[in-house]
Scaffold this motif. Structure first.
Motif, short mmCIF file in Angstrom:
data_model
loop_
_atom_site.label_atom_id
_atom_site.label_comp_id
_atom_site.label_asym_id
_atom_site.label_seq_id
_atom_site.Cartn_x
_atom_site.Cartn_y
_atom_site.Cartn_z
N PRO A 21 -93.69 19.70 -32.92
CA PRO A 21 -92.26 19.97 -32.65
C PRO A 21 -91.99 20.80 -33.65
O PRO A 21 -92.39 20.92 -34.94
N GLU A 22 -90.95 21.79 -33.57
CA GLU A 22 -90.68 22.85 -34.32
C GLU A 22 -90.13 22.13 -35.65
O GLU A 22 -89.28 21.24 -35.81
N HIS A 23 -90.56 22.83 -36.67
CA HIS A 23 -90.32 22.32 -38.16
C HIS A 23 -90.65 23.51 -39.08
O HIS A 23 -91.67 24.32 -38.72
N HIS A 24 -89.60 23.89 -39.99
CA HIS A 24 -89.80 24.68 -41.06
C HIS A 24 -90.16 24.51 -42.51
O HIS A 24 -89.46 23.57 -42.85
N HIS A 25 -91.26 24.90 -42.92
CA HIS A 25 -91.71 24.79 -44.12
C HIS A 25 -91.33 25.85 -45.07
O HIS A 25 -91.59 27.00 -45.11
N VAL A 26 -90.27 25.58 -45.98
CA VAL A 26 -89.52 26.66 -46.69
C VAL A 26 -90.13 26.90 -47.95
O VAL A 26 -89.84 27.73 -48.87
N SER A 27 -91.17 25.94 -48.55
CA SER A 27 -91.78 26.09 -49.73
C SER A 27 -93.11 26.41 -49.98
O SER A 27 -93.51 26.88 -50.86
N ILE A 28 -93.93 26.02 -48.80
CA ILE A 28 -95.26 26.22 -48.88
C ILE A 28 -95.74 27.80 -49.01
O ILE A 28 -95.46 28.69 -48.04
N LYS A 29 -96.46 28.11 -50.05
CA LYS A 29 -96.89 29.52 -50.31
C LYS A 29 -98.22 29.71 -50.44
O LYS A 29 -98.74 30.59 -49.99
N ASN A 30 -99.16 28.60 -50.46
CA ASN A 30 -100.75 28.72 -50.65
C ASN A 30 -101.43 27.70 -49.78
O ASN A 30 -101.12 26.60 -49.94
N VAL A 31 -102.05 28.08 -48.97
CA VAL A 31 -103.03 27.08 -48.08
C VAL A 31 -104.29 27.50 -48.04
O VAL A 31 -104.52 28.76 -47.94
N LYS A 32 -105.16 26.29 -48.27
CA LYS A 32 -106.81 26.66 -48.39
C LYS A 32 -107.42 25.77 -47.64
O LYS A 32 -107.26 24.60 -47.76
N ILE A 33 -108.12 26.21 -46.69
CA ILE A 33 -109.15 25.14 -46.10
C ILE A 33 -110.41 25.53 -46.22
O ILE A 33 -110.96 26.61 -45.79
N ASP A 34 -111.05 24.66 -47.07
CA ASP A 34 -112.61 24.79 -47.22
C ASP A 34 -113.41 23.98 -46.36
O ASP A 34 -113.11 22.85 -46.30
N GLY A 35 -114.54 24.74 -45.97
CA GLY A 35 -115.15 24.14 -44.78
C GLY A 35 -114.55 24.10 -43.47
O GLY A 35 -114.70 23.06 -42.77
N PHE A 36 -114.03 25.24 -43.33
CA PHE A 36 -113.39 25.60 -41.82
C PHE A 36 -114.44 25.55 -40.70
O PHE A 36 -115.47 26.25 -40.96
N CYS A 37 -114.02 24.76 -39.87
CA CYS A 37 -114.76 24.75 -38.74
C CYS A 37 -114.28 24.94 -37.31
O CYS A 37 -113.03 25.37 -37.41
N SER A 38 -114.83 24.92 -36.29
CA SER A 38 -114.64 25.70 -35.09
C SER A 38 -113.70 24.51 -34.33
O SER A 38 -113.45 24.40 -33.08
N ALA A 39 -113.54 23.24 -35.06
CA ALA A 39 -112.87 22.20 -34.39
C ALA A 39 -111.27 22.54 -33.72
O ALA A 39 -110.68 23.37 -34.41
N LYS A 40 -111.14 21.94 -32.50
CA LYS A 40 -110.04 22.61 -31.90
C LYS A 40 -108.47 22.03 -32.60
O LYS A 40 -107.82 22.67 -32.92
N SER A 41 -108.78 20.70 -32.92
CA SER A 41 -107.72 20.46 -33.71
C SER A 41 -107.33 21.02 -35.16
O SER A 41 -106.22 21.05 -35.75
N MET A 42 -108.53 21.58 -35.88
CA MET A 42 -108.33 22.39 -36.91
C MET A 42 -107.76 23.59 -36.78
O MET A 42 -106.99 24.19 -37.48
N ILE A 43 -108.05 24.25 -35.83
CA ILE A 43 -107.33 25.72 -35.37
C ILE A 43 -105.96 25.39 -35.01
O ILE A 43 -105.00 26.26 -35.41
N GLU A 44 -105.70 24.31 -34.43
CA GLU A 44 -104.23 23.92 -33.99
C GLU A 44 -103.34 23.43 -35.12
O GLU A 44 -102.03 23.96 -35.55
N LEU A 45 -104.07 22.84 -36.30
CA LEU A 45 -103.37 22.60 -37.50
C LEU A 45 -102.98 24.00 -38.23
O LEU A 45 -102.02 24.08 -38.80
N THR A 46 -104.08 25.04 -38.25
CA THR A 46 -103.90 26.37 -38.96
C THR A 46 -102.67 27.15 -38.07
O THR A 46 -101.71 27.75 -38.73
N CYS A 47 -102.56 26.98 -36.95
CA CYS A 47 -101.27 27.69 -36.12
C CYS A 47 -100.26 27.23 -36.37
O CYS A 47 -99.34 27.84 -36.39
N HIS A 48 -100.05 25.64 -36.55
CA HIS A 48 -98.77 25.08 -36.83
C HIS A 48 -98.45 25.35 -38.17
O HIS A 48 -96.95 25.73 -38.37
N ILE A 49 -99.35 25.56 -39.07
CA ILE A 49 -99.03 25.99 -40.73
C ILE A 49 -98.22 27.67 -40.43
O ILE A 49 -97.22 28.02 -41.07
#
Length: 518
Positions: free
Chosen positions: A410-438
């Motif tokens: 569901p649409e949500h706006h994060h107005v404060s997040i400036k820095n995001v890092k994912i270490d061990g980024f893999c090809s999992a579908k749900s990880m791609i979806e999380l990144t796209c959501h961010i």
């Protein structure tokens, strides 16, 4: 041996011996006269300045300097900082190898270490030591010698005391001579660190600010006695202290602000009454280990890698237990349950670090990385989010198909997040979806880092550049190397096109030299 002169340490030649062997015999007389002049000439500085300079030298250099002049010899004898370890005594690897070949046992190593320290300590009797650090080498303790050193070191001027003893399985603990500390000689100690001994404090230490106990035989009652009478204590670190069932932190400790508890197997409850406790590092959940007053805690780390569902617990329970958290670090070995939706929010949380780690195998394929979006949505002032995933193979469903097949939150706006890092980024579908959501919701995002190799802490985008300084970090298995290359393709297909122009995207790809797919 002449005990009025410094001790010759392993690998440290004495100045006088060098002088005798570097000149032909016909030049000895003239050279000796010149040497006397050189040994006693130098800047005319007050003795306290020379002592201060001498105290800044490493121990082997200080021993050498003590051979140069009477002034330096006096500085050596009153050196306020004494640190004894394998490194500071010059017992390098070559010395270790030679000693073990001859002795074939650790007892001889302990004996040699003891002899060196013993001779040095005899020269510092009554010198007013301010810092005494002892990291014993070998596998045994010479108790009588150790006590004699502590009698010299523990004096009314001592500020830092560190005693780290070898921990031998099923061996009897060395009884730390507590009367030395509590007869008035330890009244100035502000930092106390003990390892591998039995400790039975009889009172408090009025200047004690930091105390670290590791593998120390101490009961909760004895520790409580010490805490109740150490009124300026600020920091307590307990590790592998398995005789404590109840840790009581009294309300009188107004300056107490930092608590670390790890691998204390018998600990059942923490009764915290300290009013200003700010930072807690712990290896379990606060439900399993009742905590007491925690309303003022701002920084929490839950780091024990064998606990399950710590992320679930943190989201479901912590907003009520610690409502004022500003930083939160979580390390979980498995998440069987997805991140829940709960009404309570982290209204002050600015930094969130989550590590999902398994020593061998895959992180649970039942866990939905996208459910972490619920966590982010309920942190309205969050500025930095870091996710690390450590696994030796990936069992999640890999992303495939058209972008339209990806799930959206569901649409949500994060107005404060400036820095995001994912270490061990893999090809999992749900990880791609999380990144796209961010990317869709973080309107203030400035930096997005996606590292396809877990634990490779380099700033270089091209890992090949680090080979000039020693190569890549710890190697990874072929399964994860293959998935890292799949992850790069997924990033290029599903993520790159969604990154706004004002966001810096840093994709850390596999090293072309170390992580090639053959």
């Amino acid at each position: 041996m002449d005990l009025t002169m410094p001790i010759p340490l392993p690998g440290i030649p004495m100045v006088s011996s060098v002088a005798k062997t570097t000149r032909p015999s016909c030049e000895q007389d003239g050279f000796s006269e010149r040497t006397k002049i050189m040994r006693y000439s130098g800047p005319d500085l007050p003795e306290d300045i020379w002592c201060h300079i001498h105290a800044l030298l490493p121990l082997p250099d200080a021993a050498r300097a003590g051979c140069v002049s009477r002034e330096f010899l006096r500085c050596w004898r009153c050196r306020p900082n004494l640190t004894f370890s394998q490194e500071t005594l010059g017992m390098n690897l070559t010395f270790f190898e030679r000693l073990l070949r001859l002795a074939c046992e650790q007892d001889k190593l302990a004996l040699k270490f003891t002899e060196i320290v013993d001779q040095i300590m005899k020269k510092h009797t009554g010198s007013g030591v301010k810092t005494f650090k002892l990291e014993c080498c070998g596998s045994r303790i010479y108790a009588s010698r150790l006590k004699s050193w502590l009698k010299i070191a523990v004096n009314p001027q001592l500020e830092e005391l560190v005693v780290s003893l070898p921990v031998v399985y099923d061996a009897k603990h060395y009884n730390f001579p507590c009367p030395l500390l509590f007869n008035g000689s330890g009244k100035s100690i502000s930092y106390l660190k003990l390892k591998g001994c039995a400790f039975q404090p009889m009172a408090g230490l009025g200047c004690l600010r930091k105390m670290h106990l590791s593998e120390v035989h101490i009961t909760g009652e004895d520790l409580g006695c010490l805490l109740s009478n150490s009124f300026v204590l600020e920091e307590l670190d307990l590790s592998k202290c398995n005789n404590i069932t109840c840790l009581k932190i009294p309300s009188l400790l107004n300056q107490f602000n930092h608590l670390t508890v790890s691998r204390c197997k018998t600990l059942e409850v923490i009764e915290n009454k300290a009013p200003n406790l700010c930072t807690v590092r712990i290896d379990t959940t606060l439900v399993r280990l009742p905590f007491g007053d925690s309303l003022r805690v701002k920084n929490l780390e839950m780091l024990w890698p064998f606990e399950y569902n710590l992320v679930y617990y943190a989201r479901a329970e912590l907003p009520q237990i610690m409502p004022n958290l500003e930083t939160l670090g979580i390390s979980s070995a498995a998440e069987v349950l997805n991140t829940p939706i709960v009404p309570a929010k982290f209204l002050h949380l600015k930094l969130l670090e989550i590590c999902l780690s398994v020593a061998e195998g895959a992180f649970s394929p039942a866990y939905d990385y996208l459910s972490l979006a619920f966590f982010l949505d309920d942190c309205p002032v969050l500025e930095t989010f870091e996710l690390s995933v450590c696994q030796t193979r990936m069992k999640h469903d890999s992303v495939s198909g058209d972008y339209s097949l990806l799930r959206k939150m569901p649409e949500h706006h994060h107005v404060s997040i400036k820095n995001v890092k994912i270490d061990g980024f893999c090809s999992a579908k749900s990880m791609i979806e999380l990144t796209c959501h961010i990317l869709d919701s973080a309107t203030s995002l400035e930096n997005l880092t996606l590292d396809t190799i877990y634990g490779a802490d380099y700033e270089h985008v091209d890992r090949l550049a680090v080979h000039e300084i020693g190569g890549c970090s710890s190697p990874i298995g072929k399964r994860m190397i293959r998935d890292a290359h799949k992850a790069v393709l997924a990033i290029e297909k599903y993520i790159v096109g969604k990154v706004p122009s004002n966001v810096k995207l840093n994709i850390k790809k596999p090293c072309s030299q170390c992580h090639s797919v053959k």
